[in-house]
Write an enzyme that holds these catalytic residues in place. Structure first.
Site, PDB file in Angstrom:
ATOM      1  N   SER A 146     -37.056  57.991   3.170  1.00 23.48           N
ATOM      2  CA  SER A 146     -37.133  59.058   2.183  1.00 23.48           C
ATOM      3  C   SER A 146     -37.384  60.378   2.889  1.00 23.48           C
ATOM      4  O   SER A 146     -37.972  60.417   3.977  1.00 23.48           O
ATOM      5  CB  SER A 146     -38.280  58.787   1.201  1.00 23.48           C
ATOM      6  OG  SER A 146     -38.539  59.910   0.381  1.00 23.48           O
ATOM      7  N   TYR A 159     -47.060  56.640   0.321  1.00 27.92           N
ATOM      8  CA  TYR A 159     -45.610  56.490   0.305  1.00 27.92           C
ATOM      9  C   TYR A 159     -44.983  57.209   1.492  1.00 27.92           C
ATOM     10  O   TYR A 159     -44.161  56.649   2.220  1.00 27.92           O
ATOM     11  CB  TYR A 159     -45.063  57.047  -1.013  1.00 27.92           C
ATOM     12  CG  TYR A 159     -43.570  56.958  -1.165  1.00 27.92           C
ATOM     13  CD1 TYR A 159     -42.966  55.779  -1.602  1.00 27.92           C
ATOM     14  CD2 TYR A 159     -42.754  58.048  -0.891  1.00 27.92           C
ATOM     15  CE1 TYR A 159     -41.593  55.691  -1.750  1.00 27.92           C
ATOM     16  CE2 TYR A 159     -41.378  57.968  -1.046  1.00 27.92           C
ATOM     17  CZ  TYR A 159     -40.805  56.795  -1.470  1.00 27.92           C
ATOM     18  OH  TYR A 159     -39.437  56.713  -1.605  1.00 27.92           O
TER      19      TYR A 159
END
Length: 280
Positions: A146, A159
């Site tokens: 990401s 995350y």
């Protein structure tokens, strides 16, 4: 094209969103796909769509944070299809992101659970896939990273850290098993409007995120799937150990772009909207 004819793929987190788009893309090009997801009915629905398009797929309900479940997933792939040639590690603990806060406000349990799924789960899948790939003369792996793993943010601490670590895991795998003809790359999406994300983001927040892109449209799961399919295919036979961004230019510009520099490129009718968005 039939870039995956004769190939067997495992795609985790394939019940919806980017994972589903990847599974469909591989199946449409001749690959047999093991569709793995913690949501069993979603995995079954994905395989049903593949079957409706004359593809071959098998649904497996499992949690990649469970080492035994991961081992059984790859045993099932070998028993049903003979082994694994390509792997897409897409599964992620997205249900934890609303609780993934700044460091001093972060519940360590959220950190641990995020790492268990995003990072440890990816490692477990790679460890199971690599021996099968070696036995079949090589293979290709794409780990879904990401843009959050490439830049700091005010939240999503766990995350982001898990995705940054995934980037190095991908480089390590590429380094350690390149001699065995196994390639590994990471893909780092930016704002990709999946059904789940669309349901979470109100219009104002979508506009706020969108104005940081260089392109005038948001990404689609199919955009990411097209990149993943390319990296898994023989067309990318000399690409390994890379982190490839697919973010509409979100990380390509100077920080002041969204505050004023981008307004010059907008149509005149959008000037008021741009001014309002800059005060978000």
């Amino acid at each position: 094209m039939e870039r995956f004819k004769g190939k067997v793929a495992v795609v985790t987190g394939a019940g919806a969103g980017i994972g589903k788009a990847c599974a469909l893309a591989i199946a449409r090009e001749g690959g047999r796909v093991v569709v793995a997801d913690i949501d069993g009915p979603a995995a079954i629905a994905c395989t049903a769509q593949i079957a409706a398009e004359a593809g071959q797929a098998l649904a497996v309900a499992m949690d990649i944070a469970d080492a035994q479940a991961v081992a059984e997933l790859f045993k099932t792939a070998k028993r049903r299809f003979g082994g694994v040639d390509v792997l897409v590690n897409n599964a992620s603990a997205m249900h934890l992101t609303p609780h993934d806060r700044a460091i001093l406000d972060l519940d360590v349990a959220v950190w641990d659970q995020t790492m268990a799924t995003n990072l440890r789960g990816t490692l477990l899948c790679c460890r199971q896939a690599i021996p099968q790939m070696i036995g079949r003369g090589g293979g290709a792996i794409v780990n879904m990273s990401s843009c959050q793993g490439l830049s700091g943010d005010t939240a999503l601490t766990s995350y982001a850290a898990s995705k940054a670590a995934m980037n190095m895991l991908s480089a390590s795998l590429a380094t350690q098993y390149g001699h065995a003809k196994i390639r590994c790359n990471a893909v780092a999406p930016g704002l990709v409007m999946t059904e789940r994300l669309f349901a979470k983001l109100d219009e104002c927040m979508q506009r706020h995120l969108h104005r940081h892109q260089l392109l005038p449209h948001v990404g689609r799961p199919e955009d990411v799937a097209a990149l993943v399919a390319f990296l898994l295919s023989e067309e990318a036979a000399f690409i390994t150990g890379q982190v490839v961004c697919i973010d509409g230019g979100m990380l390509a510009h100077v920080p002041t772009y969204a505050d004023g520099g981008s307004s010059a490129a907008r149509p005149a009718g959008d000037a008021a909207e741009a001014a309002a968005a800059s005060h978000w």
